[in-house]
Design a protein around this motif. Structure first.
Motif, mmCIF file in Angstrom:
data_model
loop_
_atom_site.group_PDB
_atom_site.id
_atom_site.type_symbol
_atom_site.label_atom_id
_atom_site.label_comp_id
_atom_site.label_asym_id
_atom_site.label_seq_id
_atom_site.Cartn_x
_atom_site.Cartn_y
_atom_site.Cartn_z
ATOM 1 N N ASP A 1 0.817 -1.218 0.000
ATOM 2 C CA ASP A 1 0.000 0.000 0.000
ATOM 3 C C ASP A 1 0.852 1.270 0.000
ATOM 4 O O ASP A 1 0.353 2.350 -0.359
ATOM 5 C CB ASP A 1 -0.922 0.013 1.223
ATOM 6 C CG ASP A 1 -0.164 -0.097 2.541
ATOM 7 O OD1 ASP A 1 0.650 -1.038 2.698
ATOM 8 O OD2 ASP A 1 -0.374 0.755 3.424
ATOM 9 N N LEU A 2 2.123 1.151 0.376
ATOM 10 C CA LEU A 2 3.001 2.317 0.438
ATOM 11 C C LEU A 2 3.909 2.447 -0.785
ATOM 12 O O LEU A 2 4.670 3.411 -0.892
ATOM 13 C CB LEU A 2 3.869 2.255 1.698
ATOM 14 C CG LEU A 2 3.126 2.185 3.033
ATOM 15 C CD1 LEU A 2 4.123 2.056 4.183
ATOM 16 C CD2 LEU A 2 2.231 3.405 3.227
ATOM 17 N N MET A 3 3.823 1.496 -1.681
ATOM 18 C CA MET A 3 4.707 1.512 -2.845
ATOM 19 C C MET A 3 4.400 2.701 -3.759
ATOM 20 O O MET A 3 3.232 3.019 -4.014
ATOM 21 C CB MET A 3 4.561 0.213 -3.636
ATOM 22 C CG MET A 3 5.206 -0.990 -2.951
ATOM 23 S SD MET A 3 7.008 -0.893 -2.945
ATOM 24 C CE MET A 3 7.381 -1.183 -4.680
ATOM 25 N N PRO A 4 5.438 3.371 -4.253
ATOM 26 C CA PRO A 4 5.207 4.486 -5.187
ATOM 27 C C PRO A 4 4.606 3.985 -6.490
ATOM 28 O O PRO A 4 4.954 2.897 -6.962
ATOM 29 C CB PRO A 4 6.609 5.069 -5.402
ATOM 30 C CG PRO A 4 7.553 3.975 -5.022
ATOM 31 C CD PRO A 4 6.868 3.164 -3.970
ATOM 32 N N PRO A 5 3.697 4.747 -7.098
ATOM 33 C CA PRO A 5 3.048 4.302 -8.335
ATOM 34 C C PRO A 5 3.980 4.318 -9.542
ATOM 35 O O PRO A 5 3.756 3.592 -10.510
ATOM 36 C CB PRO A 5 1.903 5.301 -8.510
ATOM 37 C CG PRO A 5 2.353 6.527 -7.767
ATOM 38 C CD PRO A 5 3.166 6.028 -6.612
ATOM 39 N N ASP A 6 5.027 5.146 -9.479
ATOM 40 C CA ASP A 6 5.955 5.282 -10.601
ATOM 41 C C ASP A 6 7.389 5.196 -10.093
ATOM 42 O O ASP A 6 7.641 5.231 -8.885
ATOM 43 C CB ASP A 6 5.739 6.623 -11.319
ATOM 44 C CG ASP A 6 4.310 6.793 -11.835
ATOM 45 O OD1 ASP A 6 3.869 5.920 -12.615
ATOM 46 O OD2 ASP A 6 3.658 7.768 -11.429
ATOM 47 N N LYS A 7 8.324 5.109 -11.023
ATOM 48 C CA LYS A 7 9.734 5.113 -10.652
ATOM 49 C C LYS A 7 10.074 6.414 -9.924
ATOM 50 O O LYS A 7 9.548 7.488 -10.249
ATOM 51 C CB LYS A 7 10.608 4.997 -11.906
ATOM 52 C CG LYS A 7 10.526 3.637 -12.595
ATOM 53 C CD LYS A 7 11.272 2.566 -11.822
ATOM 54 C CE LYS A 7 11.313 1.255 -12.596
ATOM 55 N NZ LYS A 7 11.975 0.177 -11.834
ATOM 56 N N LEU A 8 10.979 6.307 -8.962
ATOM 57 C CA LEU A 8 11.397 7.469 -8.199
ATOM 58 C C LEU A 8 12.475 8.251 -8.951
ATOM 59 O O LEU A 8 13.048 7.757 -9.920
ATOM 60 C CB LEU A 8 11.915 7.024 -6.831
ATOM 61 C CG LEU A 8 10.900 6.297 -5.940
ATOM 62 C CD1 LEU A 8 11.577 5.755 -4.687
ATOM 63 C CD2 LEU A 8 9.746 7.216 -5.571
ATOM 64 N N ASN A 9 12.739 9.464 -8.477
ATOM 65 C CA ASN A 9 13.792 10.287 -9.049
ATOM 66 C C ASN A 9 14.369 11.170 -7.947
ATOM 67 O O ASN A 9 13.957 11.090 -6.786
ATOM 68 C CB ASN A 9 13.265 11.123 -10.217
ATOM 69 C CG ASN A 9 12.052 11.957 -9.824
ATOM 70 O OD1 ASN A 9 12.091 12.716 -8.860
ATOM 71 N ND2 ASN A 9 10.957 11.820 -10.579
ATOM 72 N N PHE A 10 15.335 12.018 -8.290
ATOM 73 C CA PHE A 10 16.017 12.852 -7.299
ATOM 74 C C PHE A 10 15.042 13.732 -6.528
ATOM 75 O O PHE A 10 15.224 13.978 -5.329
ATOM 76 C CB PHE A 10 17.068 13.719 -8.002
ATOM 77 C CG PHE A 10 17.795 14.672 -7.081
ATOM 78 C CD1 PHE A 10 18.745 14.209 -6.195
ATOM 79 C CD2 PHE A 10 17.524 16.037 -7.119
ATOM 80 C CE1 PHE A 10 19.419 15.085 -5.343
ATOM 81 C CE2 PHE A 10 18.190 16.915 -6.277
ATOM 82 C CZ PHE A 10 19.140 16.441 -5.384
ATOM 83 N N GLU A 11 13.992 14.191 -7.189
ATOM 84 C CA GLU A 11 13.062 15.118 -6.561
ATOM 85 C C GLU A 11 12.147 14.451 -5.532
ATOM 86 O O GLU A 11 11.738 15.083 -4.566
ATOM 87 C CB GLU A 11 12.201 15.823 -7.622
ATOM 88 C CG GLU A 11 12.904 16.947 -8.368
ATOM 89 C CD GLU A 11 13.996 16.454 -9.314
ATOM 90 O OE1 GLU A 11 13.838 15.330 -9.857
ATOM 91 O OE2 GLU A 11 14.989 17.176 -9.502
#
Length: 226
Positions: free
Chosen positions: A38-48
């Motif tokens: 449930d806490l997983m980000p929907p998209d790939k992460l980035n520096f921001e």
């Protein structure tokens, strides 16, 4: 160059407190991406957004509440019992460690960097500490060069009950895409001899918008007046 040391996990049980915050067993923290899907980000992460995931939100919200008192006590004891004898002089230290979660098929930190570069702006003379909460190995570990500028990167591999001391202020370090299938959870924090501290030269962190000053980013540890 990095130095890996051991600590008694029963006395400084960071993993137990992190597991409590995420409502999982200690032994299951490396499977956090499945157990707390449930806490997983929907998209790939980035520096921001790499430090603004729902995992970070849950952790830091707990830290700001009464739920965070036990892990703050563990950290305070770790500073007093483990870090202070290494310095044996007054020093400033990060108020609470940065929380890292390196998810499978992603990166916890996306830019190869050293902490005093223009993207991060940490003051010179900081010394970095990293505490393994879960096993750190292969491409879920931090990769670090041995000497500033040489770029001979190697993984800093540790297990629970170990921590690393390294020159992240000048040595390039970063993460590779995590192909291990396991989540890595770790803490890192910075320490600097008080004799090297100069608030007039301290800038503001780009990532967390806090000034590198006592009472903001740092606390002061006085050896003879703890």
């Amino acid at each position: 160059m990095s130095i890996i040391k051991k600590y008694n996990i029963e006395d400084y049980n960071f993993s137990k407190e992190v597991a409590t915050i995420f409502s999982v067993r200690e032994s299951e923290l490396n499977n956090l991406h499945v157990l707390r899907e449930d806490l997983m980000p929907p998209d790939k992460l980035n520096f921001e957004n790499e430090t603004r995931t729902d995992f970070h939100q849950v952790f830091y919200e707990a830290l700001r509440s009464d739920e965070g008192a036990p892990i703050k006590k563990v950290y305070s004891d770790f500073i007093k019992d483990i870090v202070a004898p290494i310095f044996d002089e007054d020093f400033v230290y990060q108020k609470f460690p940065s929380f890292r979660v390196h998810l499978p098929d992603d990166q916890a930190i996306h830019r190869w960097h050293y902490d005093s570069d223009d993207d991060h702006r940490h003051p010179d003379w900081e010394i970095n500490f990293q505490i393994a909460i879960t096993r750190m190995f292969g491409n879920n570990a931090m990769w670090l060069e041995s000497v500033p500028g040489i770029k001979d990167y190697h993984p800093v591999e540790m297990v629970g009950g170990e921590f690393c001391i390294f020159n992240g202020n000048k040595c390039f370090h970063g993460n590779k895409p995590n192909d291990t299938g396991q989540t890595r959870v770790s803490f890192d924090f910075r320490v600097m001899a008080y004799s090297r501290y100069d608030e007039s030269k301290n800038l503001e962190s780009v990532t967390i918008n806090r000034k590198f000053a006592i009472g903001d980013y740092y606390d002061l540890y006085k050896v003879n007046n703890v």
